[in-house]
Design a protein around this motif. Structure first.
Motif, PDB file in Angstrom:
ATOM      1  N   VAL A 240     -12.818  -2.728   6.567  1.00 21.10           N
ATOM      2  CA  VAL A 240     -12.783  -1.368   7.117  1.00 21.10           C
ATOM      3  C   VAL A 240     -12.135  -0.433   6.104  1.00 21.10           C
ATOM      4  CG1 VAL A 240     -11.790   0.116   8.904  1.00 21.10           C
ATOM      5  CG2 VAL A 240     -12.757  -2.106   9.523  1.00 21.10           C
ATOM      6  N   ASP A 241     -12.820   0.645   5.785  1.00 26.63           N
ATOM      7  CA  ASP A 241     -12.283   1.680   4.903  1.00 26.63           C
ATOM      8  C   ASP A 241     -11.355   2.575   5.717  1.00 26.63           C
ATOM      9  OD1 ASP A 241     -11.734   3.677   3.093  1.00 26.63           O
ATOM     10  OD2 ASP A 241     -13.799   4.410   2.950  1.00 26.63           O
ATOM     11  N   ALA A 242     -10.056   2.536   5.398  1.00 27.97           N
ATOM     12  CA  ALA A 242      -9.070   3.354   6.098  1.00 27.97           C
ATOM     13  C   ALA A 242      -8.446   4.383   5.164  1.00 27.97           C
ATOM     14  CB  ALA A 242      -7.989   2.460   6.704  1.00 27.97           C
ATOM     15  N   THR A 243      -9.171   4.752   4.102  1.00 30.49           N
ATOM     16  CA  THR A 243      -8.610   5.672   3.102  1.00 30.49           C
ATOM     17  C   THR A 243      -8.881   7.136   3.424  1.00 30.49           C
ATOM     18  OG1 THR A 243     -10.605   5.520   1.731  1.00 30.49           O
ATOM     19  CG2 THR A 243      -8.812   3.970   1.262  1.00 30.49           C
ATOM     20  N   GLY A 244      -9.826   7.389   4.315  1.00 24.95           N
ATOM     21  CA  GLY A 244     -10.170   8.776   4.619  1.00 24.95           C
ATOM     22  C   GLY A 244      -9.794   9.153   6.037  1.00 24.95           C
ATOM     23  N   ASP A 245     -10.295  10.288   6.473  1.00 24.47           N
ATOM     24  CA  ASP A 245     -10.003  10.769   7.820  1.00 24.47           C
ATOM     25  C   ASP A 245     -10.763   9.977   8.880  1.00 24.47           C
ATOM     26  OD1 ASP A 245      -8.345  12.722   6.763  1.00 24.47           O
ATOM     27  OD2 ASP A 245      -9.984  14.184   6.594  1.00 24.47           O
ATOM     28  N   THR A 246     -11.904   9.407   8.483  1.00 22.14           N
ATOM     29  CA  THR A 246     -12.746   8.669   9.424  1.00 22.14           C
ATOM     30  C   THR A 246     -12.912   7.234   8.947  1.00 22.14           C
ATOM     31  OG1 THR A 246     -13.976  10.698   9.928  1.00 22.14           O
ATOM     32  CG2 THR A 246     -14.993   8.606  10.560  1.00 22.14           C
TER      33      THR A 246
ATOM     34  N   VAL B 175       0.841  -1.195   0.000  1.00 26.98           N
ATOM     35  CA  VAL B 175       0.000   0.000   0.000  1.00 26.98           C
ATOM     36  C   VAL B 175       0.871   1.238   0.000  1.00 26.98           C
ATOM     37  CG1 VAL B 175      -1.819  -1.237   1.222  1.00 26.98           C
ATOM     38  CG2 VAL B 175      -0.191   0.155   2.527  1.00 26.98           C
ATOM     39  N   GLU B 176       0.241   2.371  -0.337  1.00 28.84           N
ATOM     40  CA  GLU B 176       0.983   3.623  -0.470  1.00 28.84           C
ATOM     41  C   GLU B 176       1.323   4.228   0.884  1.00 28.84           C
ATOM     42  OE1 GLU B 176      -0.635   7.619  -2.147  1.00 28.84           O
ATOM     43  OE2 GLU B 176       0.003   6.404  -3.863  1.00 28.84           O
ATOM     44  N   GLU B 177       0.356   4.180   1.783  1.00 23.59           N
ATOM     45  CA  GLU B 177       0.589   4.704   3.129  1.00 23.59           C
ATOM     46  C   GLU B 177      -0.363   4.015   4.097  1.00 23.59           C
ATOM     47  OE1 GLU B 177      -0.448   8.794   3.680  1.00 23.59           O
ATOM     48  OE2 GLU B 177      -2.019   8.718   2.150  1.00 23.59           O
ATOM     49  N   VAL B 178       0.044   3.973   5.377  1.00 23.94           N
ATOM     50  CA  VAL B 178      -0.762   3.317   6.404  1.00 23.94           C
ATOM     51  C   VAL B 178      -1.043   4.308   7.529  1.00 23.94           C
ATOM     52  CG1 VAL B 178      -0.975   1.349   7.955  1.00 23.94           C
ATOM     53  CG2 VAL B 178       0.379   1.137   5.852  1.00 23.94           C
ATOM     54  N   PRO B 179      -2.256   4.822   7.629  1.00 22.81           N
ATOM     55  CA  PRO B 179      -2.589   5.714   8.735  1.00 22.81           C
ATOM     56  C   PRO B 179      -2.399   5.011  10.078  1.00 22.81           C
ATOM     57  CG  PRO B 179      -4.295   5.760   7.037  1.00 22.81           C
ATOM     58  CD  PRO B 179      -3.382   4.631   6.704  1.00 22.81           C
ATOM     59  N   ALA B 180      -2.164   5.792  11.116  1.00 24.28           N
ATOM     60  CA  ALA B 180      -1.909   5.226  12.445  1.00 24.28           C
ATOM     61  C   ALA B 180      -3.061   4.353  12.920  1.00 24.28           C
ATOM     62  CB  ALA B 180      -1.656   6.366  13.438  1.00 24.28           C
ATOM     63  N   SER B 181      -4.293   4.751  12.633  1.00 27.92           N
ATOM     64  CA  SER B 181      -5.451   3.968  13.071  1.00 27.92           C
ATOM     65  C   SER B 181      -5.501   2.605  12.380  1.00 27.92           C
ATOM     66  CB  SER B 181      -6.745   4.741  12.814  1.00 27.92           C
ATOM     67  OG  SER B 181      -6.842   5.114  11.449  1.00 27.92           O
ATOM     68  N   ALA B 182      -5.156   2.583  11.102  1.00 27.42           N
ATOM     69  CA  ALA B 182      -5.137   1.318  10.369  1.00 27.42           C
ATOM     70  C   ALA B 182      -4.035   0.406  10.896  1.00 27.42           C
ATOM     71  CB  ALA B 182      -4.939   1.581   8.879  1.00 27.42           C
ATOM     72  N   ARG B 183      -2.879   0.969  11.189  1.00 26.06           N
ATOM     73  CA  ARG B 183      -1.785   0.158  11.718  1.00 26.06           C
ATOM     74  C   ARG B 183      -2.150  -0.406  13.094  1.00 26.06           C
ATOM     75  NH1 ARG B 183       2.949  -0.123   9.366  1.00 26.06           N
ATOM     76  NH2 ARG B 183       2.768   1.911   8.344  1.00 26.06           N
ATOM     77  N   LEU B 184      -2.859   0.380  13.882  1.00 22.54           N
ATOM     78  CA  LEU B 184      -3.309  -0.084  15.195  1.00 22.54           C
ATOM     79  C   LEU B 184      -4.225  -1.300  15.055  1.00 22.54           C
ATOM     80  CD1 LEU B 184      -3.520   0.408  18.289  1.00 22.54           C
ATOM     81  CD2 LEU B 184      -5.466   1.919  17.789  1.00 22.54           C
ATOM     82  N   LEU B 185      -5.158  -1.230  14.108  1.00 18.58           N
ATOM     83  CA  LEU B 185      -6.062  -2.360  13.897  1.00 18.58           C
ATOM     84  C   LEU B 185      -5.305  -3.583  13.392  1.00 18.58           C
ATOM     85  CD1 LEU B 185      -9.203  -0.648  12.301  1.00 18.58           C
ATOM     86  CD2 LEU B 185      -8.853  -1.354  14.676  1.00 18.58           C
ATOM     87  N   ALA B 186      -4.361  -3.380  12.494  1.00 18.55           N
ATOM     88  CA  ALA B 186      -3.563  -4.502  11.990  1.00 18.55           C
ATOM     89  C   ALA B 186      -2.797  -5.175  13.116  1.00 18.55           C
ATOM     90  CB  ALA B 186      -2.603  -4.011  10.903  1.00 18.55           C
ATOM     91  N   GLU B 187      -2.227  -4.383  14.008  1.00 18.59           N
ATOM     92  CA  GLU B 187      -1.467  -4.941  15.119  1.00 18.59           C
ATOM     93  C   GLU B 187      -2.346  -5.762  16.061  1.00 18.59           C
ATOM     94  OE1 GLU B 187       0.220  -1.454  16.819  1.00 18.59           O
ATOM     95  OE2 GLU B 187       1.851  -1.300  15.340  1.00 18.59           O
TER      96      GLU B 187
END
Length: 336
Positions: free
Chosen positions: A187-193, A81-93
Motif C-alpha cells: 500500500v502506497d501511504a506517501t500521498g494524501d490518498t 520512516v520519516e513520518e507515519v500518516p494516521a491512515s498508515a498507522r491504523l493499517l499497521a495496528e
C-alpha cells in the motif's frame, strides 16, 4: 497433481541455535534465507549497504528495484520512516504482524541501496514465528525480497531456496511451508490518498473495511515497488491465459502442436476431460489456491511442461492477488 484441498502440513525445523546462528550471519554482513507467512525471503542487515548489495547480486536483481525492510513490530515503525500518516498507522495496528507492506518516506536508518535509490521505503512485520524470532535476536531491520532468481517463481519452502540459490545463501532457516503463499499487499501511504500498488495476502476488501473507503489498484504507479516488472513470478514454461471455458480446447490444440502442456484446471471444469501432459486440479478455496500457486507452477516445470494453460480467477478477495501473479507470470504477451 498437487494437494486436492491445497492444505500442507506445517513443519518448523529451525531451532533456537539456528536462530542465533542466522542472527550472527546477518551481523557479519551475510545473507540468510528466512521463512515468512508469504514466501521465503533472502535477508540482509537493512543498515549495511554492502550486505544489501549482495542480495541484488545473488538474485540477479536490477539495483533500482526497491526491497522491503522487515521489522519486529509496529512499535518500531517510527525508527525506520520519516513520518507515519494516521491512515498508515491504523493499517499497521490492524494487520501487523501480517502480509501487508506500507510504503512511506525513508528514514535515515535506511540506506538508498535498500530503496533502489528512492526516498521511499517499503516496510512490514512478518507473521511467522521463525522470522519474528530472528528479528528479535538480530535486533534490527532485515531487507528481504523473495529468495529466488529475479523474475522467477517465488519460493514457499526451504528446499525451493536451496535448489534455486544454492551457496549464494550463507544460511537457510527452515520454517516449513508458507501459509499464505503469495507476497504481501503493498500500500502506497506517501500521498494524501492510499492505493494498492501490489495485491497480496491482505485483501482489498479487508483494507477497505478498516479504512472505511474504497482503495484504488492502479495499473501503473509513480512509486517503484517490488513485483512491478512486466514479467515476474514466472516458471520456465510459458504461461498462456485464456477464458475458463477455453482451457480444455486450448490445451488440446497446443498438445497436438507438439507442446508439453500443463493445465491449471478450474474447479468449475473438474469433470471436464483434458488432453494434456500434466493437469493441476485447482482447489475451490482462494486461500488454498494462493497457498499452492507457486508450488503448482514449480510442479509443472518439474514435469517437463513447456506451456501452461491457465485462466484468471474472479478478481475479488485473494483472487485479485492470484490474478496479478498469473498476469506477471504470463509476461507482456497478449492474452489468448
Amino acid at each position: 497433481m498437487g494437494e486436492p484441498n491445497g492444505e500442507r502440513t506445517a513443519r518448523v525445523t529451525a531451532q533456537p541455535s539456528d536462530i542465533e546462528k542466522a542472527a550472527g550471519v546477518l551481523r557479519a554482513g551475510g545473507l540468510v534465507a528466512l521463512p515468512t507467512e508469504t514466501v521465503y525471503g533472502l535477508g540482509a542487515n537493512a543498515e549495511d549497504p554492502a550486505a544489501v548489495s549482495r542480495i541484488f547480486r545473488a538474485k540477479g536483481r536490477p539495483p533500482n528495484h526497491p526491497l522491503i525492510v522487515h521489522i519486529g513490530g509496529a512499535e518500531q515503525l517510527d525508527d525506520w520512516v520519516e513520518e507515519v500518516p494516521a491512515s498508515a498507522r491504523l493499517l499497521a495496528e490492524h494487520f501487523w504482524p501480517g502480509p501487508l507492506t506500507l510504503v512511506l518516506r525513508r528514514g535515515r536508518r535506511v540506506p538508498l541501496e535498500a530503496t533502489g535509490g528512492l526516498e521511499t521505503v517499503a516496510v512490514r512485520v512478518p507473521d511467522h514465528p521463525v522470522a519474528l524470532a530472528l528479528l528479535s535476536a538480530f535486533g534490527g531491520g532485515v531487507t528481504a525480497p523473495s529468495a529466488n532468481r529475479f523474475g522467477s517463481v517465488s519460493p514457499t519452502t526451504a528446499q525451493h531456496v536451496r535448489t534455486e540459490l544454492g551457496d549464494a545463501v550463507d544460511f537457510v532457516l527452515d520454517g516449513g511451508d508458507c501459509k499464505v503463499g503469495v507476497e504481501s499487499t503493498i500500500v502506497d501511504a506517501t500521498g494524501d490518498t492510499l492505493s494498492i500498488l501490489r495485491p497480496g495476502g491482505v485483501t482489498r476488501e479487508d483494507l477497505e473495511a478498516v479504512l472505511g473507503h474504497p482503495l484504488a489498484v492502479p495499473v501503473t504507479s509513480r512509486v517503484r515497488v517490488p513485483g512491478q516488472h512486466p514479467s515476474h513470478y514466472a516458471p520456465r514454461a510459458r504461461v498462456v491465459l485464456v477464458e475458463p471455458e477455453k482451457v480444455a480446447a486450448e490445451a488440446r490444440l497446443a498438445q497436438e502442436l507438439g507442446h508439453q502442456v500443463g493445465v491449471f484446471l478450474p474447479p468449475s471444469l473438474a469433470d471436464t476431460p483434458v488432453k494434456a501432459h500434466a493437469v493441476v486440479a485447482l482447489p475451490a478455496s482462494m486461500a488454498a489456491y494462493a497457498r499452492g500457486l507457486y508450488g503448482f507452477l514449480r510442479e509443472l516445470d518439474e514435469q517437463g511442461c513447456d506451456l501452461i494453460i491457465a485462466s484468471l480467477p474472479a478478481e475479488e478477495g485473494l483472487g485479485l492477488a492470484i490474478a496479478n501473479r498469473l498476469r506477471r507470470a504470463a509476461g507482456p504477451r497478449p492474452t489468448v
